[in-house]
Design an enzyme around this catalytic site. Structure first.
Site, PDB file in Angstrom:
ATOM      1  N   GLU A  50       0.841  -1.200   0.000  1.00 25.39           N
ATOM      2  CA  GLU A  50       0.000   0.000   0.000  1.00 25.39           C
ATOM      3  C   GLU A  50       0.875   1.248   0.000  1.00 25.39           C
ATOM      4  OE1 GLU A  50      -3.109  -0.089  -1.200  1.00 25.39           O
ATOM      5  OE2 GLU A  50      -3.589  -1.519   0.380  1.00 25.39           O
ATOM      6  N   HIS A  51       0.568   2.173  -0.914  1.00 23.30           N
ATOM      7  CA  HIS A  51       1.334   3.412  -1.113  1.00 23.30           C
ATOM      8  C   HIS A  51       2.742   3.130  -1.633  1.00 23.30           C
ATOM      9  CE1 HIS A  51      -1.563   6.383   0.486  1.00 23.30           C
ATOM     10  NE2 HIS A  51      -1.953   5.396   1.273  1.00 23.30           N
ATOM     11  N   THR A  52       2.988   1.910  -2.071  1.00 20.50           N
ATOM     12  CA  THR A  52       4.314   1.578  -2.601  1.00 20.50           C
ATOM     13  C   THR A  52       4.422   1.874  -4.099  1.00 20.50           C
ATOM     14  OG1 THR A  52       3.473  -0.671  -2.719  1.00 20.50           O
ATOM     15  CG2 THR A  52       4.989  -0.191  -0.928  1.00 20.50           C
ATOM     16  N   SER A 142     -12.763   2.938  -8.535  1.00 21.95           N
ATOM     17  CA  SER A 142     -13.790   3.221  -9.544  1.00 21.95           C
ATOM     18  C   SER A 142     -13.263   4.221 -10.566  1.00 21.95           C
ATOM     19  CB  SER A 142     -15.071   3.739  -8.888  1.00 21.95           C
ATOM     20  OG  SER A 142     -14.885   5.007  -8.309  1.00 21.95           O
ATOM     21  N   SER A 143     -12.362   5.110 -10.150  1.00 20.15           N
ATOM     22  CA  SER A 143     -11.838   6.089 -11.126  1.00 20.15           C
ATOM     23  C   SER A 143     -11.051   5.377 -12.216  1.00 20.15           C
ATOM     24  CB  SER A 143     -10.986   7.154 -10.427  1.00 20.15           C
ATOM     25  OG  SER A 143      -9.878   6.580  -9.765  1.00 20.15           O
ATOM     26  N   ASP A 187      -3.729   1.201  -9.803  1.00 19.10           N
ATOM     27  CA  ASP A 187      -5.166   1.046 -10.037  1.00 19.10           C
ATOM     28  C   ASP A 187      -5.459   0.768 -11.509  1.00 19.10           C
ATOM     29  OD1 ASP A 187      -5.138   1.744  -7.419  1.00 19.10           O
ATOM     30  OD2 ASP A 187      -6.185   3.661  -7.660  1.00 19.10           O
ATOM     31  N   TYR A 237      -3.259  12.411   0.505  1.00 20.41           N
ATOM     32  CA  TYR A 237      -2.488  11.574  -0.422  1.00 20.41           C
ATOM     33  C   TYR A 237      -1.284  12.364  -0.940  1.00 20.41           C
ATOM     34  CZ  TYR A 237      -1.756   8.387  -4.380  1.00 20.41           C
ATOM     35  OH  TYR A 237      -1.231   7.507  -5.285  1.00 20.41           O
TER      36      TYR A 237
HETATM   37  P1  ADP Z   1     -11.930   5.387  -6.136  1.00 24.22           P
HETATM   38  O1  ADP Z   1     -11.100   5.326  -7.376  1.00 24.22           O
HETATM   39  O2  ADP Z   1     -11.231   4.813  -4.947  1.00 24.22           O
HETATM   40  O3  ADP Z   1     -13.286   4.797  -6.295  1.00 24.22           O
HETATM   41  P2  ADP Z   1     -11.742   8.223  -6.650  1.00 24.22           P
HETATM   42  O4  ADP Z   1     -11.986   9.401  -5.797  1.00 24.22           O
HETATM   43  O5  ADP Z   1     -10.382   8.070  -7.240  1.00 24.22           O
HETATM   44  O6  ADP Z   1     -12.157   6.936  -5.808  1.00 24.22           O
HETATM   45  O7  ADP Z   1     -12.757   8.220  -7.875  1.00 24.22           O
HETATM   46  C1  ADP Z   1     -14.145   8.373  -7.650  1.00 24.22           C
HETATM   47  C2  ADP Z   1     -14.739   9.247  -8.750  1.00 24.22           C
HETATM   48  O8  ADP Z   1     -14.785   8.533 -10.003  1.00 24.22           O
HETATM   49  C3  ADP Z   1     -16.181   9.613  -8.492  1.00 24.22           C
HETATM   50  O9  ADP Z   1     -16.263  10.751  -7.660  1.00 24.22           O
HETATM   51  C4  ADP Z   1     -16.693   9.914  -9.914  1.00 24.22           C
HETATM   52  O10 ADP Z   1     -16.289  11.205 -10.336  1.00 24.22           O
HETATM   53  C5  ADP Z   1     -15.937   8.894 -10.741  1.00 24.22           C
HETATM   54  N1  ADP Z   1     -16.779   7.691 -10.939  1.00 24.22           N
HETATM   55  C6  ADP Z   1     -16.569   6.464 -10.426  1.00 24.22           C
HETATM   56  N2  ADP Z   1     -17.552   5.604 -10.800  1.00 24.22           N
HETATM   57  C7  ADP Z   1     -18.396   6.296 -11.583  1.00 24.22           C
HETATM   58  C8  ADP Z   1     -19.612   5.978 -12.288  1.00 24.22           C
HETATM   59  N3  ADP Z   1     -20.146   4.759 -12.251  1.00 24.22           N
HETATM   60  N4  ADP Z   1     -20.218   6.965 -12.979  1.00 24.22           N
HETATM   61  C9  ADP Z   1     -19.694   8.196 -13.020  1.00 24.22           C
HETATM   62  N5  ADP Z   1     -18.566   8.557 -12.375  1.00 24.22           N
HETATM   63  C10 ADP Z   1     -17.914   7.637 -11.670  1.00 24.22           C
HETATM   64 MG    MG Z   2      -9.321   6.353  -7.739  1.00 28.95          MG
END
Ligand code: ADP
Ligand code: MG
Length: 403
Positions: A50-52, A142-143, A187, A237
């Site tokens: 983690e963070h590596t 999710s990003s 990621d 971060y």
């Molecule tokens: P993580 O990558 O840990 O989930 P982040 O803060 O890096 O968190 O990314 C989250 C952002 O990615 C959300 O705020 C949104 O802008 C975008 N995002 C993720 N999933 C979706 C989705 N299904 N639809 C639209 N935007 C999304």
């Molecule tokens: Mg992210």
């Protein structure tokens, strides 16, 4: 009354449902359903390391079956128009005039287009809908999944006709250079290069990677969401990242062989303590010891020594709490509760920290007991409702094939 948490998000990722959802918002798709395509990109859970990544060390993520899908029809007008399946919100941009970031989710798509253009990858317009089963801002990337799904949807040739690792680097560039988050490669790498049924070791300096088998016949991966999305993440971060760079620079000034914390050995840590303040010293100690724990975890998995994996994950969690200081009380509570359940081989926080999720390696027969214990103890301790996901390790991003 059932103590079971609700299953994964209600979003319906089945191809038929996605086609119908797109046809409902996009007349072109309704008129010519044969032109609809569907791409998918998985989230990821990091098993250890983690963070590596931004310190050019080792990471061990697995792509998971919580994912983002985009159903779309390609167009030749250079316009990209997407509907969020979750909110119904529609956002658009033009491939010829992408412009600056807007401060919304479309930035991840527009940034990917910007980075693909910079890399010389041919694109076309589209009308599409995004559907996701992946919790956002929860440390499950999710990003990166949105970037990889966007890349597969935007590129003219499958995957942009570049290797998955190259596509991951383009998507990282999107997040660094357009969205403005200075993340490492893990990621995007995991979402692009995931392997079904396995985790993937990445050396973030050489970019060599290989799959690492998991004991999935007897055990399963369980992600537990604290119920609190990450907070302060971007600023904290970036502070951590700057501290790591300062530590490497301090030791590098007297030892040219040290260019990043990857080059710092445990034997060099006493000197590091003399050179930098206590905070920066402890940040660097986490990175140095964590890289060692990734290597030891791989050895322990190969030897089938899950007790050792458990000790290594516990040490990783403690180091992230005490030295790197990114563990929230909620993450700590989940790991403490998991440790009381027989059959939980290993548990730790996963992702950047400050909220988000834990990862647990659990005997298949013990998943219900872990779920019940978490549902019984955690809400009272924290006032938050957890979510439990037993996840599979899946392949990296690509087209959804319908058979
Ligand atoms: P993580 O990558 O840990 O989930 P982040 O803060 O890096 O968190 O990314 C989250 C952002 O990615 C959300 O705020 C949104 O802008 C975008 N995002 C993720 N999933 C979706 C989705 N299904 N639809 C639209 N935007 C999304
Ligand atoms: Mg992210």
């Amino acid at each position: 009354m059932s103590t079971r948490p609700p299953a994964a998000e209600p979003a319906d990722l089945a191809p038929g449902a996605m086609r119908a959802a797109l046809a409902a918002v996009e007349p072109r798709a309704a008129a010519d359903p044969g032109t609809i395509r569907i791409v998918r990109a998985p989230g990821r859970v990091n098993l250890i390391g983690e963070h590596t990544d931004y310190n050019l060390g080792f990471v061990l993520p697995a792509a998971i079956d919580l994912e983002i899908r985009i159903a779309f029809v390609p167009t030749d007008d250079g316009r990209v128009e997407l509907v969020s399946g979750a909110t119904g919100e529609r956002a658009r941009f033009d491939l010829n005039t992408i412009g600056q970031r807007r401060g919304s989710w479309i930035d991840y798509v527009a940034g990917t287009a910007w980075a693909l253009a910079e890399a010389g990858v041919a694109m076309r317009g589209l009308r599409g809908i995004i559907v996701s089963s992946l919790p956002t801002a929860s440390g499950l990337s999710s990003s990166a999944a949105l970037e990889l799904a966007s890349a597969w949807a935007l590129a003219d040739a499958p995957g942009g006709d570049v290797a998955p690792l190259a596509l991951a680097r383009i998507c990282q560039r999107a997040e660094n250079g357009y969205v403005g988050v200075n993340c490492g490669l893990m990621d995007q790498f995991a979402s692009a290069c995931g392997v079904a049924g396995a985790s993937v070791l990445l050396d973030c300096r050489s970019l060599d990677f290989r799959s690492v088998a998991l004991p999935l016949v007897t055990h399963t991966l369980v992600v537990i969401h604290t119920g609190s999305t990450r907070s302060l993440t971007t600023s904290q971060y970036n502070v951590r990242r700057a501290q790591c760079e300062a530590a490497a620079a301090a030791l590098g000034a007297e030892n040219p062989g040290v260019q990043s914390l990857r080059d710092v050995t445990p034997a060099m840590l006493p000197r590091m303590r003399d050179l930098v303040g206590d905070d920066v010293f402890r940040r660097s100690r986490h990175i140095v010891t964590e890289n060692g724990r990734v290597v030891e975890t791989i050895d322990a998995l190969a030897a089938g020594d899950l007790a050792a994996v458990g000790r290594l994950w516990a040490a990783s969690h403690a180091s992230l709490r005490d030295d790197f200081e990114v563990v929230s009380p909620e993450l700590d509570a989940l790991v403490e509760i998991a440790a009381t359940v027989p059959g939980v081989a290993a548990a730790r926080m996963t992702g950047a920290g400050f909220g988000g999720c834990t990862i647990n390696l659990v005997e298949r027969g013990a998943v219900d007991a872990l779920t019940d214990r978490v549902m019984a103890d955690y809400p009272g301790r924290t006032g938050l409702m957890p979510r439990v996901y037993a996840v599979d390790a899946v392949a990296g991003a690509g087209f959804v094939t319908e058979g």
